[in-house]
Design an enzyme around this catalytic site. Structure first.
Site, PDB file in Angstrom:
ATOM      1  N   ASP A  75      55.755  69.015  13.916  1.00 30.02           N
ATOM      2  CA  ASP A  75      54.761  68.513  12.797  1.00 30.02           C
ATOM      3  C   ASP A  75      55.117  69.233  11.477  1.00 30.02           C
ATOM      4  O   ASP A  75      55.027  68.356  10.316  1.00 30.02           O
ATOM      5  CB  ASP A  75      53.751  68.474  13.246  1.00 30.02           C
ATOM      6  CG  ASP A  75      53.252  69.657  14.021  1.00 30.02           C
ATOM      7  OD1 ASP A  75      54.013  70.372  14.286  1.00 30.02           O
ATOM      8  OD2 ASP A  75      51.906  69.877  14.459  1.00 30.02           O
ATOM      9  N   ASP A 120      65.922  61.713  16.011  1.00 30.71           N
ATOM     10  CA  ASP A 120      65.785  60.317  15.718  1.00 30.71           C
ATOM     11  C   ASP A 120      64.987  59.977  14.369  1.00 30.71           C
ATOM     12  O   ASP A 120      64.984  59.569  13.431  1.00 30.71           O
ATOM     13  CB  ASP A 120      65.163  59.634  16.870  1.00 30.71           C
ATOM     14  CG  ASP A 120      65.356  57.990  16.549  1.00 30.71           C
ATOM     15  OD1 ASP A 120      65.988  57.586  15.585  1.00 30.71           O
ATOM     16  OD2 ASP A 120      64.911  57.073  17.245  1.00 30.71           O
ATOM     17  N   ASP A 147      66.102  60.284  10.191  1.00 31.05           N
ATOM     18  CA  ASP A 147      65.851  59.365   9.112  1.00 31.05           C
ATOM     19  C   ASP A 147      64.989  59.609   8.091  1.00 31.05           C
ATOM     20  O   ASP A 147      65.324  59.253   6.774  1.00 31.05           O
ATOM     21  CB  ASP A 147      65.011  58.297  10.007  1.00 31.05           C
ATOM     22  CG  ASP A 147      65.911  56.797  10.805  1.00 31.05           C
ATOM     23  OD1 ASP A 147      66.965  57.342  10.887  1.00 31.05           O
ATOM     24  OD2 ASP A 147      65.356  56.075  10.664  1.00 31.05           O
TER      25      ASP A 147
END
Ligand code: NAD
Length: 375
Positions: free
Chosen positions: A234, A258, A262
């Protein structure tokens, strides 16, 4: 594998694939000639091109070619508007991409994100957050974690208050060898860069995160020349936006990778600039690799000389670095790209009208300029 011969399968695929592959091969030919290497690139159809040529997204002859090659340079596959009646399992994204991943045991995904100063306007962050330019390599584990967990099902259950409900369960499993092998990839990659690894986990909540952290720490002891830090996922998601210049190599398990890759990609401005490498098992000291742009087939601009070939060209540079151990030739290609950008050449996706000295060019002209700069 002969030290001086690059035997590669070049699978252009669909949409912009053939256009950007043509430019990448042009640049590869120039770079290999300049460094006295022999390039044996064999082209074969994949994706809808494979279905058209041989009735299958991954024709047998194409798979055979891949098995005989030392690395695969891939364009991209899939055309969303073609034949919606074709079942999912036969569609190119599954039948070609997933099949290749499985066949070659690709367990490590490398996504470098670079934002040259000249393209700072493409970054969604304020200039003061971009420092001297962003340069991050995300190393993502590809074969374990939640996406491959067992069991994975929904069932009818009765809650304590008597109401009926459904439940879905996904398990997050990693073994120490799986963590070790991806950690080695991260540390070895850091040695070719700024020698820092930030390992991402959720060790404050997940037992898996504790194992991840302990294992990466242990592997890191073998790389005394590389600095290791740990960061909760986080916090990492926030730090990418607040101070992206603190990162060099970012090591993640499958799902965190993943998502974070991005997020990192968005910092790079355009999908047309972002290469990727997927590495497989090593045998006789060689790494089998699959190299492709981060973007897809871009049907909206295909066949119009509008696509940015840089993601494909930089994928070829990653191939030289990771499959052929030629960091010098990889750097020559990366410098060729930097020279074309510095000279003001811009495809539409990276063109900004207020950019002094920028000139809008097509796919072919960009490829020509990079090839000339490396040759
Ligand atoms: P996309 O990445 O193809 O396109 C998204 C946007 O980015 C478009 O506006 C496109 O023009 C632009 N873009 C992408 N690459 C570019 C480049 N090199 N130069 C300039 N602009 C570029 O994503 P999509 O439209 O969601 O997907 C199209 C097809 O590609 C789908 O069938 C999808 O399944 C497939 N796909 C394949 C792969 C792969 O083969 N690995 C990856 C992603 C998507």
């Amino acid at each position: 594998m002969s030290a001086n011969t690059l035997r590669i399968a070049a699978l252009a695929g669909d949409g912009i694939g053939p256009e950007v592959m043509r430019e990448a091969l042009k640049v590869l030919r120039a770079a290999t000639q300049a460094h006295a290497l022999r390039l044996e690139a064999t082209e074969a159809p994949v994706g809808w091109a494979g279905i058209d040529a041989a009735g299958k997204a991954l024709p047998d002859a194409t798979l055979e070619l891949c098995r005989r090659s030392d690395a695969i340079l891939f364009g991209s596959v899939g055309l969303p508007d073609r034949d919606p009646t074709l079942p999912k399992e036969e569609r190119p994204e599954r039948a070609a991409l997933l099949r290749i991943r499985k066949e070659f045991g690709l367990f490590a995904n490398l996504r470098p994100v670079q934002l040259p100063r000249a393209l700072a306007h493409g970054c969604p962050l304020k200039p003061e957050r971009q420092g001297d330019g962003i340069d991050i390599l995300v190393v993502r584990e590809l074969t374990g974690g939640l996406y491959f967990g067992q069991p994975k099902r929904t069932e009818d259950i009765v809650l304590p208050d008597g109401t009926k409900a459904q439940r879905a369960t996904d398990t997050l499993v990693y073994t120490t060898p799986e963590i070790e092998r991806i950690a080695h990839v991260a540390f070895q990659s850091a040695r070719l860069r700024r020698r820092k690894v930030t390992s991402i986990d959720k060790a404050n909540v997940l037992e898996n995160g504790v194992l991840w952290r302990d294992t990466v720490t242990r592997v890191g002891r073998g790389y005394a020349d590389v600095a290791l830090e740990h960061m909760f996922v986080d916090n990492a998601a926030m730090q990418f936006l607040l101070r992206p210049t603190q990162f060099d190599v970012v090591l993640c398990e499958n799902m965190f990778g993943d998502i974070l890759s991005d997020e990192a990609a968005a910092l790079g401005g355009s999908l047309g600039m972002l290469p990727s490498a997927s590495l497989g098992a090593t045998a006789e000291g060689r790494t089998f690799g699959f190299y492709e742009p981060a973007g897809g087939t871009a049907p909206d601009i295909a066949g119009k000389d509008l696509a940015n070939p840089i993601a494909q060209v930089l994928s070829a540079a990653l191939m030289l670095r990771h499959s052929f151990g030629r960091d010098d030739v990889a750097r020559a290609i990366e410098q060729g790209v930097a020279r074309a950008i510095d000279a003001g050449l811009r495809t539409g996706d990276i063109f900004h009208p207020g950019d002094p000295g920028a000139r809008r060019v097509g796919t072919r002209e960009m490829g020509d300029a990079i090839a000339a700069a490396v040759g």
